[in-house]
Scaffold this active site. Sequence first.
Site, PDB file in Angstrom:
ATOM      1  N   GLY A  44      21.932  -0.083 -25.202  1.00 55.11           N
ATOM      2  CA  GLY A  44      22.095  -1.413 -25.315  1.00 55.11           C
ATOM      3  C   GLY A  44      22.485  -2.047 -23.946  1.00 55.11           C
ATOM      4  N   HIS A  45      21.828  -1.475 -22.806  1.00 51.74           N
ATOM      5  CA  HIS A  45      22.138  -1.735 -21.579  1.00 51.74           C
ATOM      6  C   HIS A  45      21.153  -1.648 -20.587  1.00 51.74           C
ATOM      7  CE1 HIS A  45      24.143   1.874 -21.741  1.00 51.74           C
ATOM      8  NE2 HIS A  45      23.521   2.209 -20.497  1.00 51.74           N
ATOM      9  N   ARG A  46      21.073  -2.148 -19.320  1.00 53.63           N
ATOM     10  CA  ARG A  46      20.421  -1.627 -18.381  1.00 53.63           C
ATOM     11  C   ARG A  46      21.373  -1.478 -17.007  1.00 53.63           C
ATOM     12  NH1 ARG A  46      17.967  -5.881 -14.860  1.00 53.63           N
ATOM     13  NH2 ARG A  46      18.645  -8.004 -16.104  1.00 53.63           N
TER      14      ARG A  46
END
Length: 124
Positions: A44-46
């Site tokens: 749930g990220h970059r």
Amino acid sequence: MAYLINITTFSDTRGNLTVLDEAIPFDIKRLFYIYGVDSSARGGHRHHKTVQAAICIQGKCTIDNDNGINIETFELDSPDKCLILETQDWHVMKNFSPDAILLVLASTSFDATDYIFDPYQHNE
């Protein structure tokens, strides 16, 4: 955009040997693995700087990826299949089989300020 690569594997009657030499398109600064995952989603990220390579070395999982333009789902179901995640790739890892072990190789050492948790906003 994230993309799959096949890692060279040598197979004979003794088993399989999968070789990462020259397969990963960046210098590896960190590696970690995820296992024993329940029905939860991970990620749930970059990242601002980090490029990653994800290999499900046992079992299987899926990775949903959004680069701000395209949304795609990748199934990692073989230890010779590797997903390269670029910095713009906001990703969620999910649908882990009970025996899944997901190995992740990263281009940078851990830095909490490198993470971007806000997903892209798409106009529909």
